[in-house]
Structures are given as structure tokens and as C-alpha cells.
Design a protein around this motif. Structure first.
Motif, short mmCIF file in Angstrom:
data_model
loop_
_atom_site.label_atom_id
_atom_site.label_comp_id
_atom_site.label_asym_id
_atom_site.label_seq_id
_atom_site.Cartn_x
_atom_site.Cartn_y
_atom_site.Cartn_z
N PHE A 5 40.32 20.61 -45.99
CA PHE A 5 39.47 20.97 -45.10
C PHE A 5 38.00 21.00 -46.07
O PHE A 5 36.78 20.63 -45.46
N ASN A 41 36.84 17.65 -46.68
CA ASN A 41 36.28 16.88 -45.63
C ASN A 41 34.83 17.22 -45.14
O ASN A 41 34.26 16.51 -44.56
N ILE A 42 34.31 18.36 -45.55
CA ILE A 42 32.89 18.56 -45.40
C ILE A 42 32.36 18.60 -46.74
O ILE A 42 31.21 19.29 -46.98
N HIS A 79 28.47 19.43 -48.16
CA HIS A 79 28.00 20.57 -47.17
C HIS A 79 28.40 21.99 -47.47
O HIS A 79 28.20 22.87 -46.77
N TYR A 138 25.98 24.84 -47.11
CA TYR A 138 26.09 25.40 -45.63
C TYR A 138 27.17 26.61 -45.65
O TYR A 138 27.01 27.48 -44.89
N LEU A 139 28.26 26.10 -46.27
CA LEU A 139 29.60 26.89 -46.12
C LEU A 139 29.01 28.26 -47.05
O LEU A 139 29.38 29.59 -46.43
N PHE A 159 26.26 29.32 -47.68
CA PHE A 159 25.06 29.97 -47.04
C PHE A 159 25.77 30.96 -45.73
O PHE A 159 25.44 32.15 -45.63
N SER A 160 26.42 30.26 -45.05
CA SER A 160 26.90 31.21 -43.70
C SER A 160 27.99 32.28 -44.31
O SER A 160 27.89 33.39 -43.64
#
Lengths: 60, 708
Positions: free
Chosen positions: A5, A8-9, A12, A15-16, A18-19
């Protein structure tokens, strides 16, 4: 499986992270608030739906 | 101080209750007719007004805004008065709210079958109705806050927070997703285009689920479940955590509807991450509900109302676990566009919204009519046929979703698509579609039985329209000692609470929407992408009118199985003139993003007349009215002007020659059809829609040819 998983990103991750950070901060703030709430108040609030026809003489 | 005497307004609660039952039956019946058309296309009675593309939005709008909407107002008007120990602020506003809402629904029932639609899912209603919705929503808000201000209970119970968050967030969602430029009385173009329009729509679409189908129902759950089980909620603290975490996280999750599309990757990743986190508050709420029944599980065996509530909460738990799973890219690549999603939403709609509504109706109607439920046996029958109906609905849809998706992705050892013809996969799942409609019919039967049971209950009792109650008036605040906890203070300040909720939902909204709406590098332009010709633009509006996007997507995802089947994957720059975007969310038929020049004009003509002529076994309805109805070209000028206002670079003065251009292109298509012995006048609608279909994806193809 989890590796799949995250790969696949790729690109980014920021962003993970950060969130996740936002989530944690928010969660911690709400948790602190919850721990500060006093028990009598919680009892009063959770009784509200059950007491809609009782007259509360200490209505403050 | 003496207690004050006052009366609860039960009549408005009863009215919303009747409305929810009637619209529920209508909305579900329309759903059943739509479902039957998916294996028996003739069920549209060969009538354009009852064809799938037009009644599918009617079904979704009716069940969401009419059935669930009226149920929300029923639950809110009942619980709000009692939690605040006050009658609703204004009887007049209550009436305006009730009748205004019903009028909006009636206008939807009229306009959607006429094909007057924006094509934005769950926001299909055209601009005049959007304005009416805004006004009535504000009336509801004034009535709710007016009641809160004259309350006799200082602190607002958590259910009311959920209602406040619902009010403020739906207002924001509705306004932002309704920025349309009117072209005529019932036609408008979305201000946003392509990727930006898609992002706004699915930010709206996802949060309509969150703040219309979820938060008000959670509020109702936190009020009615303790009443039904006669014990307080398991953990009030958990409900506070549930509230803040849910409204904060939900708003970020919209982009999971757009995975593998041309939406910027960072937005997709953010959407996925927050979707996973959503499990925590959702399950916190479900567990809080189920544990409220601690020590009362023996009652669940006898009490049909509690049975409805337990299934509702279980369905909520299943749907909110499945949702985050579906947002994982690997799972989404299989599930998206397939019947799996239909199964997912119906577990939520039938199980969570439906069963919670039924539980409340069975509990509430006998109480306000001062009588007992007419028949517990019939209610029990409703419970079982409803539960079985959900299973018979959902299981075949899951099966159909897996089957079709895996077939579409299957390659032979030689590296060719195993099922190159999309229709082969459709035919495989038709038995599942039949079973699904059986499940839906069972569920609907249960609702009809409930309507009978509740009517009999009402007839044997008398409505207590004004229920007497008394409570102490609130002491002035200065007489109350200053409270130590700021959150406790917040609980008695409704406006501050609303602003806090607004801020919480706006954080995610701004971080996600703003970069895509403002930074142009997020949408790389493509030089060969040109505005639609006037005929294509008219054809596109027919495509919207007929609701083609309900069954056909227009976005090719970057998978080999899709690029082999449809052609090159979609690019953000291809959609810059698409007001609105038409990516769709379901592939009942094949994707059309690269449809242009795939078939000849004659093929499209015959296929639109009767799809089974060209594709035996197809479940697409025939569109023979397009062959006879003349195209309305009086709107062309206004449409070109509107598009130019929105930034589409039509040259100045083009609007005056647009219809001449349109005629020229139409005549060329009619002449081409004549070569295949098809006699059709160039002013018919079918010519415009063929022109549009032949344009799809051609900008990229033209680019390729030019570069060779």
C-alpha cells in the motif's frame, strides 16, 4: 501487505505523515478535553434523554 | 422559582413521519423499477420519462432527501423539543419548513424525469430548486436555533451537536456544489470544469453521506436508543470523542471517489489516509450504541424496535468498515465502477438509515397517538422480511461486482483481453441483477406492511397534538458559578459550538480543495484540446439530459486492462472545457472517454434506436425519441455565451454564427448516414448526440496523428 500500500503511493509519504500528524494532534486535544470533564456533569448529560418530563429543580 | 408549563408540538413530528413513509414507498418503488430495467430494459415502458438514466437520479434523490430527509426532521423536531424542554421556536416556521420541503421534493419528481438535471450526483436538481433548498434550509436553521435560544436546559446534549453540525455543513456543501451559471430557467452550467468539478462534486457527494445520512442519524441514535432501552448511553465521553473526530475526519475523505483518475496524486493519497482513520470514530459510535444495550440484551429478543436498532447499528458498523477498505487503492481498483459499490451503499441506506427510521417510527407513532402499536406480529414480519431483503439485495450485488470486475481485468496467456466485449461480462451478472430486485421488492413489501400497521395504530389512537410539559426556567447566567471546563461552557453556547464545528470542517475543505482550484500546475493543459463545436455542445447537453453518465463513465484509469479495452488513459488537461465533468461513478456499460471514431455514424444511429440490433442481449434502453425530436437550437447562443463567461475560449461573436456552424456539421452527419441508407433530417436530436459521441477522446487522438 502494508508495504504494498505504501509503495503504491510513493512520493506522497509527506501527505500520509502530514495527515497522521493532524489526526494525532486533533485526537490528543480532544482526549485532554475529555479527561478534564467531571463525572457529575457526564452523569447529568447522559441522563438528559431519559428525563424530559422530570422537573429539574437545580436548573443551572 | 415556579416551573413553567408549555406544550411540545407533536403535530409537526407526525407530519414529517407521514411524509417519510409515503416518500419512502415512492422512492423505493422507483428504485425497484430502475432495478428491473437492468435486466429487462423494456420495463421503461418505452417512455423517455421512465428510462433508467432519468429515474435513477429520481430514486436517489427521493430516498436521500425525501425518505431520509423527512425522517431526520421527524427525529430532530421530536428530540430537540424534549432535550431543550421547549416547544419549537415558531409553529409558522415549522409549517413553512414542512411544506417547503415537500414542494422541493415534488419539483424534483417533476423535473428529473423531464431530464432537467445538472448531472452532479445527489445534486441533480437545477438552479431554481437549489435556491429553494437554500431558503428552506435556512428556515430550518432559524427554527432550530430559535428553539435552542429559548431552551430550559442549560447544556446541549450530544444529539443536538450532531444536528448543529448537520445544519452548518450541509449548508456549506450545498452552496459550494451549486455554483452554477444559469443559461435558461431550468438549465445551468457548473462554474468548475473537469478535474476541479469532479473534486468539488465528490467532496460534496461523500460529505452528503456524512452529514445527511450519518450525523443526523447518529444524533437520533444518541437520543432514541437510550429512550428505547431505558438506560443512558454507554459512554457520554465517547460520544463527545465520536462527534469531534467524525466531523473532523469525514470532510477529508471525498477524493477516495476519484482514485486512479486525473485528480492530483497527493489529493488521492490524503483522501485514502483520512478514509482509513474514519474507522476509529465510526466504530467508536457503533460500539457506543451497541453497548448502550448492555444488560438489556434480553429485551432485544422480545422487542422488535430494539431488533431494528441492533441491525441498523450493525449495518452502520459494516458499511463504515467497508468504506475505508474500499478506499484502499488496490481494493478500489476492483470495486470502483462495479456493483460492489451499489451493495455497499445499500447496506448503509437499507440497513442503517432504513432500519433506524423504522425503529423510531414504531417507537414514536404509538407514543404521540397515546396508544399501543396495532400489531407487533406485523412489525416482526417487517423486521424479518426487511432483514432478508437486505441480504438478498446485497449478496448478489457483491457477487456481481466481483464477477464483472475480475472478468474485465482477465487476460489470456497470449496477453489479450479474455472478454474484449464488455457485454459478455454484463450478461454474466444478469441473474444477480434479477435476485437483487427480488431483495429490493421484499424490503419494499416490509415498508408497505409498516405503513398499514402505523396507519391502523394512528386510527385506533388520538393524536396528542400539543403534549403538556413543565420545566424550571433557566436561571440568568450570572447566577451560575463560572464553569471550570471550557468544553462544558461550549456545551451551553450553541453559536460558538456551531462556529467550532464549522471551523473543524473547513480545515479539511480548504487544504484539499484550494490547491486544485487555484494552482494551475495541478492541471497540465494540452494544446490539442479544443472547445466543443456548437453541435457537440448541444449533443453533450442531451447526454446530460438522458442521464447517460449514470451508466457510462468517461475516464480511463491507468490499468492495462483499461488501456487495452478503451485506449489511452485519461489526462487532466482533456477535461478543461467540461462544465460539468461527466466522469460518472458506475460502469453498467463500457467507458466512453475514447468513443470517438470507434464506430461509424450509422452504428451509433442504429444503436441508439435499438441497442439490441447492434449488440444482441444489451441491457441499454432504446432512445428512439432522439430520432424524432427536433433539436432545440434557440438555446445555442445563450449556451456559447455562458461557456465563454466560464472561460471557454470561443471567439467573440462566435455565438452569432454558432447555429450556422451547427447546421453545417449536422448536415454532414446526415449526409454520411444517408450513404448507409439511413434517412434522417439534420435537425433531429440524434444527430447532435452522435456528433458529441464521435468527439469523445478525439483531441488526444488528433494530437497523436499530428505528431506522427
Amino acid at each position: 501487505m502494508f508495504k504494498q500500500f505504501t509503495e503504491n503511493i510513493s512520493g506522497h509519504q509527506a501527505y500520509l505523515l502530514f495527515s497522521l500528524a493532524i489526526f494525532l494532534v486533533f485526537f490528543i486535544v480532544v482526549s485532554i478535553v475529555l479527561f478534564r470533564i467531571r463525572k457529575p456533569h457526564v452523569d447529568h448529560m447522559s441522563q438528559l434523554p431519559l428525563s424530559d418530563n422530570q422537573i429539574d429543580s437545580t436548573n443551572s | 422559582m415556579q416551573p413553567e408549563k408549555f406544550y411540545y408540538d407533536n403535530k409537526i413530528v407526525r407530519n414529517f413521519g407521514i411524509a417519510t413513509v409515503i416518500w419512502g414507498i415512492i422512492g423505493m418503488t422507483v428504485g425497484l423499477i430502475a432495478a428491473i430495467q437492468l435486466f429487462h430494459p423494456g420495463a421503461n415502458m418505452n417512455n423517455q420519462y421512465t428510462t433508467f438514466g432519468r429515474i435513477r437520479p429520481l430514486h436517489t434523490n427521493a430516498v436521500i432527501f425525501a425518505f431520509v430527509g423527512n425522517a431526520i426532521f421527524m427525529g430532530v423536531y421530536y428530540s430537540l423539543q424534549r432535550l431543550l424542554k421547549a416547544r419549537m421556536f415558531s409553529d409558522a416556521l415549522s409549517k413553512i419548513h414542512f411544506w417547503g420541503w415537500q414542494l422541493i421534493i415534488v419539483s424534483a419528481v417533476i423535473t428529473l424525469p423531464l431530464g432537467l438535471t445538472t448531472s452532479h450526483e445527489y445534486a441533480e436538481l437545477e438552479w431554481p430548486i437549489d435556491i429553494a433548498i437554500t431558503i428552506i434550509w435556512v428556515v430550518f436553521g432559524i427554527n432550530m436555533f430559535g428553539t435552542i435560544f429559548k431552551r430550559r436546559e442549560r447544556h446541549l446534549y450530544v444529539a443536538i451537536w450532531f444536528y448543529i453540525a448537520t445544519f452548518v455543513t450541509i449548508a456549506v456543501l450545498h452552496i459550494v456544489n451549486s455554483f452554477e451559471l444559469p443559461v435558461s430557467a431550468f438549465k445551468s452550467y457548473m462554474v468548475y470544469a473537469g478535474v476541479q468539478d469532479a473534486l468539488v462534486q465528490w467532496w460534496y457527494g461523500h460529505n452528503a453521506v456524512a452529514f445527511f445520512l450519518t450525523t443526523p442519524y447518529l444524533g437520533m441514535m444518541y437520543y432514541f436508543l437510550p429512550k428505547m432501552a431505558n438506560r443512558p448511553v454507554y459512554s457520554y465521553k465517547l460520544s463527545i470523542l465520536h462527534f469531534w473526530a467524525l466531523i473532523f475526519i469525514y470532510i477529508w475523505a471525498g477524493p477516495h471517489h476519484l482514485l486512479y483518475t486525473t485528480l492530483p496524486g497527493w489529493a488521492q493519497s490524503l483522501g485514502v489516509a483520512f478514509s482509513i482513520m474514519l474507522i476509529a470514530p465510526s466504530w467508536g459510535g457503533m460500539i457506543n450504541g451497541l453497548l448502550t444495550l448492555r444488560g438489556a440484551w434480553d429485551k432485544v429478543r422480545d422487542d422488535v424496535i430494539l431488533k431494528f436498532m441492533v441491525v441498523a447499528l450493525t449495518a452502520y458498523g459494516m458499511a463504515t468498515f467497508e468504506g475505508p477498505m474500499l478506499s484502499l487503492k488496490q481494493v478500489n481498483s476492483i470495486a470502483h465502477f462495479s456493483d460492489w459499490i451499489i451493495a455497499h451503499v445499500h447496506v448503509g441506506a437499507l440497513g442503517w438509515n432504513g432500519f433506524l427510521t423504522f425503529g423510531i417510527l414504531y417507537w414514536l407513532i404509538p407514543r404521540i397517538y397515546k396508544t399501543e402499536l396495532f400489531s407487533k406480529k406485523l412489525a416482526s414480519f417487517h423486521f424479518w422480511i426487511g432483514t432478508l431483503g437486505i441480504i438478498f439485495y446485497a449478496v448478489p450485488m457483491y457477487w456481481a461486482g466481483f464477477t464483472q470486475s475480475l472478468m474485465l481485468k482477465e487476460f489470456t496467456p497470449e496477453g489479450m483481453l479474455k472478454y474484449p466485449n464488455f457485454l459478455e461480462t454484463t450478461l454474466q451478472i444478469l441473474p444477480m441483477h434479477i435476485m437483487r430486485s427480488v431483495g429490493g421488492a421484499m424490503y419494499l413489501l416490509g415498508v408497505i406492511v409498516m405503513a398499514y400497521n402505523l396507519t391502523k395504530t394512528a386510527l385506533q389512537g388520538n393524536l396528542l397534538a400539543d403534549e403538556p410539559a413543565q420545566a424550571m426556567p433557566l436561571e440568568p447566567l450570572h447566577a451560575v458559578a463560572r464553569e471550570a471546563s471550557w468544553h462544558r461552557r461550549l456545551e451551553r453556547k450553541p453559536i460558538q459550538l456551531m462556529i467550532a464545528a464549522l471551523v473543524v470542517i473547513l480545515i479539511g475543505t480548504f487544504i484539499e480543495l484550494m490547491p486544485t482550484l487555484t494552482i494551475s500546475s495541478n492541471i497540465p493543459t494540452i494544446a490539442s484540446v479544443k472547445p466543443y463545436t456548437s453541435l457537440e455542445l448541444q449533443g453533450r447537453d442531451l447526454y446530460i439530459r438522458e442521464g447517460c453518465s449514470n451508466c457510462h463513465s468517461q475516464t480511463v484509469r491507468p490499468f492495462r486492462s483499461e488501456t487495452e479495452r478503451y485506449g489511452e488513459y485519461s489526462k487532466a488537461g482533456e477535461f478543461v472545457y467540461d462544465h460539468p465533468f461527466l466522469w460518472g461513478s458506475k460502469r453498467t456499460g463500457p467507458d466512453l472517454a475514447r468513443e470517438g471514431s470507434k464506430y461509424g455514424n450509422a452504428w451509433h444511429y442504429n444503436h441508439l434506436m435499438d441497442p439490441r440490433l447492434m449488440s444482441p442481449g444489451s441491457i441499454m434502453p432504446g432512445y428512439d425519441w432522439l430520432l424524432t425530436q427536433p433539436l432545440d437550437t434557440t438555446t445555442t447562443k445563450a449556451k456559447i455565451n455562458a461557456m465563454r463567461t466560464l472561460g471557454v475560449p470561443y471567439p467573440v461573436g462566435y455565438e452569432n454564427q454558432a447555429n450556422a456552424d451547427l447546421d453545417k456539421q449536422a448536415k454532414a452527419i446526415a449526409a454520411d448516414l444517408a450513404k448507409d441508407h439511413i434517412k434522417v433530417k439534420s435537425n433531429k436530436e440524434v444527430i447532435a448526440i452522435i456528433a458529441y459521441l464521435q468527439r469523445l477522446g478525439m483531441d488526444i487522438k488528433a494530437n497523436k496523428t499530428a505528431n506522427k
